[in-house]
Enzyme design. Structure first.
Site, PDB file in Angstrom:
ATOM      1  N   GLU A 126       1.417  25.764 -11.018  1.00  0.00           N
ATOM      2  CA  GLU A 126       0.332  25.337 -10.122  1.00  0.00           C
ATOM      3  C   GLU A 126       0.404  23.827 -10.059  1.00  0.00           C
ATOM      4  O   GLU A 126       0.120  23.151 -11.047  1.00  0.00           O
ATOM      5  CB  GLU A 126      -1.042  25.745 -10.681  1.00  0.00           C
ATOM      6  CG  GLU A 126      -1.266  27.217 -10.800  1.00  0.00           C
ATOM      7  CD  GLU A 126      -1.299  27.925  -9.473  1.00  0.00           C
ATOM      8  OE1 GLU A 126      -1.397  27.257  -8.417  1.00  0.00           O
ATOM      9  OE2 GLU A 126      -1.208  29.155  -9.486  1.00  0.00           O
ATOM     10  N   CYS A 139      -6.954  19.541  -8.108  1.00  0.00           N
ATOM     11  CA  CYS A 139      -5.770  19.837  -7.302  1.00  0.00           C
ATOM     12  C   CYS A 139      -6.130  20.213  -5.880  1.00  0.00           C
ATOM     13  O   CYS A 139      -5.465  19.787  -4.949  1.00  0.00           O
ATOM     14  CB  CYS A 139      -4.954  20.929  -7.963  1.00  0.00           C
ATOM     15  SG  CYS A 139      -5.892  22.410  -8.316  1.00  0.00           S
TER      16      CYS A 139
HETATM   17  P1  NAD Z   1       1.165  16.121 -15.729  1.00  0.00           P
HETATM   18  O1  NAD Z   1       2.125  16.932 -14.983  1.00  0.00           O
HETATM   19  O2  NAD Z   1       1.488  14.702 -16.032  1.00  0.00           O
HETATM   20  O3  NAD Z   1       0.819  16.790 -17.165  1.00  0.00           O
HETATM   21  C1  NAD Z   1       0.439  18.115 -17.321  1.00  0.00           C
HETATM   22  C2  NAD Z   1       0.844  18.623 -18.705  1.00  0.00           C
HETATM   23  O4  NAD Z   1       2.267  18.599 -18.861  1.00  0.00           O
HETATM   24  C3  NAD Z   1       0.291  17.824 -19.872  1.00  0.00           C
HETATM   25  O5  NAD Z   1      -0.112  18.723 -20.897  1.00  0.00           O
HETATM   26  C4  NAD Z   1       1.499  17.001 -20.310  1.00  0.00           C
HETATM   27  O6  NAD Z   1       1.433  16.573 -21.658  1.00  0.00           O
HETATM   28  C5  NAD Z   1       2.617  17.988 -20.100  1.00  0.00           C
HETATM   29  N1  NAD Z   1       3.959  17.400 -20.001  1.00  0.00           N
HETATM   30  C6  NAD Z   1       4.294  16.113 -19.685  1.00  0.00           C
HETATM   31  N2  NAD Z   1       5.644  15.981 -19.660  1.00  0.00           N
HETATM   32  C7  NAD Z   1       6.168  17.197 -19.960  1.00  0.00           C
HETATM   33  C8  NAD Z   1       7.505  17.707 -20.061  1.00  0.00           C
HETATM   34  N3  NAD Z   1       8.575  16.949 -19.864  1.00  0.00           N
HETATM   35  N4  NAD Z   1       7.668  19.023 -20.374  1.00  0.00           N
HETATM   36  C9  NAD Z   1       6.615  19.834 -20.558  1.00  0.00           C
HETATM   37  N5  NAD Z   1       5.322  19.404 -20.483  1.00  0.00           N
HETATM   38  C10 NAD Z   1       5.110  18.096 -20.181  1.00  0.00           C
HETATM   39  O7  NAD Z   1      -0.116  16.278 -14.862  1.00  0.00           O
HETATM   40  P2  NAD Z   1      -1.498  15.539 -14.979  1.00  0.00           P
HETATM   41  O8  NAD Z   1      -1.347  14.096 -14.684  1.00  0.00           O
HETATM   42  O9  NAD Z   1      -2.114  15.917 -16.267  1.00  0.00           O
HETATM   43  O10 NAD Z   1      -2.290  16.294 -13.778  1.00  0.00           O
HETATM   44  C11 NAD Z   1      -2.222  15.818 -12.442  1.00  0.00           C
HETATM   45  C12 NAD Z   1      -1.394  16.707 -11.543  1.00  0.00           C
HETATM   46  O11 NAD Z   1      -1.646  18.084 -11.769  1.00  0.00           O
HETATM   47  C13 NAD Z   1      -1.724  16.496 -10.083  1.00  0.00           C
HETATM   48  O12 NAD Z   1      -0.560  16.465  -9.288  1.00  0.00           O
HETATM   49  C14 NAD Z   1      -2.561  17.708  -9.720  1.00  0.00           C
HETATM   50  O13 NAD Z   1      -2.640  18.006  -8.384  1.00  0.00           O
HETATM   51  C15 NAD Z   1      -1.949  18.763 -10.551  1.00  0.00           C
HETATM   52  N6  NAD Z   1      -2.883  19.871 -10.768  1.00  0.00           N
HETATM   53  C16 NAD Z   1      -2.670  21.062 -10.139  1.00  0.00           C
HETATM   54  C17 NAD Z   1      -3.558  22.107 -10.284  1.00  0.00           C
HETATM   55  C18 NAD Z   1      -3.353  23.437  -9.602  1.00  0.00           C
HETATM   56  O14 NAD Z   1      -3.918  24.410 -10.031  1.00  0.00           O
HETATM   57  N7  NAD Z   1      -2.570  23.528  -8.557  1.00  0.00           N
HETATM   58  C19 NAD Z   1      -4.669  21.936 -11.099  1.00  0.00           C
HETATM   59  C20 NAD Z   1      -4.870  20.714 -11.719  1.00  0.00           C
HETATM   60  C21 NAD Z   1      -3.951  19.690 -11.562  1.00  0.00           C
END
Ligand code: NAD
Length: 483
Positions: free
Chosen positions: A249, A283
């Site tokens: 997502e 999101c």
């Molecule tokens: P992010 O992708 O930076 O981080 C999300 C998670 O991934 C965190 O737990 C982080 O520690 C982990 N992570 C970071 N690097 C990783 C790697 N290399 N391998 C595995 N895990 C790793 O996202 P964010 O800044 O926390 O959230 C913002 C983004 O998320 C926005 O683009 C937003 O639109 C999206 N989002 C989408 C939804 C949805 O349901 N579609 C919901 C909420 C947020």
């Protein structure tokens, strides 16, 4: 300023706390001097411990009748609601989200758990076919250990969208919370885990290193991730090594399209709520508004008046309706986007008022920003801002608007504002998004239960919620008996 000493949060593995030598500070984004918690920082060792505990628990959990699994999930839903008052203030301090938003989030998360518990048994029922020669049974079976990697912006809902379908289908889970909002979620997961056999729900804290260790662990069967596209690509590469399944997502750039016959009395407060809830950090927030020339000036004036009602401050200050940005990276990215948008010549208005004025030394504060007279191809219109900057674009040609939206890489949600239901359906069908909301910028309760939540193109892979979301957590086993 709170004088509470920081909470110490450990990993949770096999229904017991597990510490790590290294700890990360979680600071209040609205009071940067306030360390809310010291959270264990895991690595490959802790991930291996948790995945092995989950793999061991899977052996018996998968054999536990779905009715028993669903009954435990219903208890978990009740527990989430009962525990809400104890965590909503903590969640406000770690994430910057309003207390009322956190309370609503936990209520919604409890309903997600109930919906999955209710849908489980019917979904898992095997299918059978027979003819004179043979008999075919198609059984749905759990995948195994699911890695659930969640972001900071709505951690309880986003975790429960993964944990509850995974569990009702007979999988076990290792959850990795986000480093900037791990405390409320781990508090709730620990209590919830205690209802289940040890190893069914595990939590490992940390950043990218923990996420990578999960995506590459040979005993993890699937990675379910909510977050940004860059991280999703990294996870896909890591998961490719073991040919693991992924469910994503990701972000959206959801347009709100106002048609000429829209009821602005109804539309404007809902569009503004849909754009600025969680200070724009969700999101499927409204990320851009398209208004026809005939209504443009009126729509902008009404949006301005509505946005100006926000009261900015720390979520624990009385009267605050608009909290800070969650983290430094997001704050800097938004400041950069704001500066470039100003330089582009669009009309930029910082609105709302302070409950008590803050500086950058206090926290990651931004007032809500309205941007009008903006070029439809401007950066702020074309990228996902994930924060409180709302562009309103003027249009004369609806087909050109639809083409421009469909030309983008993202396709999570969209909304259409009109009194004409047939027209709404026609426009909805022309849009390349996973979901369209008509005369609202979010789901109804019926929608929460039945909408397969997610997007097309680079907004994700697969869906969450609704019985369709359960498909992400099963595999099939076909048995063909020959007479
Ligand atoms: P992010 O992708 O930076 O981080 C999300 C998670 O991934 C965190 O737990 C982080 O520690 C982990 N992570 C970071 N690097 C990783 C790697 N290399 N391998 C595995 N895990 C790793 O996202 P964010 O800044 O926390 O959230 C913002 C983004 O998320 C926005 O683009 C937003 O639109 C999206 N989002 C989408 C939804 C949805 O349901 N579609 C919901 C909420 C947020």
């Amino acid at each position: 300023m709170t004088t509470d000493s920081p909470l110490r949060i450990d990993h949770w593995i096999g229904n017991a706390p597990v510490a790590s030598a290294a700890r990360d500070e979680v600071r209040d984004p609205g009071r940067l001097a306030d360390v809310v918690g010291l959270v264990a920082r895991g690595g490959t060792y802790e991930v291996d411990l948790a995945v092995r505990a989950a793999a061991e628990a899977f052996k018996t959990w998968r054999e536990t009748p779905v009715e028993t699994r669903a009954a435990l999930l219903r208890q978990a839903a009740d527990l989430l609601e009962a525990e809400a008052p104890a965590v909503v203030g903590l969640m406000a301090r770690e994430s910057g989200m309003l207390v009322g938003t956190n309370t609503a989030e936990i209520g919604m998360a409890a309903n997600i758990v109930r919906d999955n518990a209710e849908a489980g048994a019917a979904f898992l029922a095997p299918e059978a076919y027979e003819d004179a020669e043979s008999w075919v049974g198609v059984e749905k079976r759990p995948i195994g250990v699911i890695a659930a990697i969640v972001p900071w912006n709505a951690p309880i809902i986003l975790a429960m969208r993964k944990v509850s379908p995974a569990l009702v289908c007979g999988n076990t889970v290792v959850v990795k919370p986000a480093p900037t909002a791990p405390i409320g979620l781990s508090r709730l997961l620990e209590k919830m885990a205690a209802l289940f056999p040890p190893g069914v729900i595990n939590v490992v804290h940390g950043g990218a290193e923990v996420g990578r260790a999960l995506a590459t662990h040979p005993l993890v069967g699937k990675v379910s991730f909510t977050g940004g596209g860059t991280v999703a690509r990294a996870i896909m590469k890591d998961a490719a090594e073991g040919l693991k399944g992924v469910q994503f997502e990701l972000g959206g750039n959801d347009p709100a399209i106002i048609l000429e016959d829209a009821d602005l009395d109804l539309a404007i407060p809902r569009i503004v709520g849909g754009a600025f809830r969680r200070s724009g950090q969700f999101c499927f927030a409204v990320k851009r508004v398209y208004a026809p020339s005939s209504l443009y000036d009126e729509a902008v004036a009404r949006i301005r008046a509505e946005v100006d009602k926000f009261r900015v401050g720390h979520p624990l200050e009385p009267g605050v309706t608009f909290g800070p940005i969650n983290n430094a990276g997001q704050y800097r990215a938004l400041q950069g986007l704001l500066a470039r948008t100003r330089a582009s010549g669009a009309t930029v208005e910082e609105l709302g008022s302070w409950v008590s004025e803050k500086s950058e030394a206090d926290g990651y504060y931004m007032r809500p920003v309205l941007v009008s007279d903006i070029d439809p191809e401007a950066e702020l219109v074309q990228v996902e801002q994930f924060g409180p900057l709302l562009p309103v674009v003027r249009y004369d040609d609806l087909d050109a608007v639809i083409d421009s939206i469909n030309a983008g890489e993202l396709g999570l949600g969209s909304s259409i504002w009109t009194r004409d239901t047939d027209r709404a359906v026609e426009v909805a069908r022309a849009l390349e998004t996973g979901m369209t909301f008509v005369n609202n910028a979010g789901t109804s309760r019926l929608g929460q239960k039945n909408i397969p939540f997610g997007g097309v193109k680079q907004s994700g892979i697969g869906r969450e919620s609704s019985p369709i979301g359960l498909r992400e957590y099963i595999d099939y086993h076909a048995i063909n008996y020959h007479r």
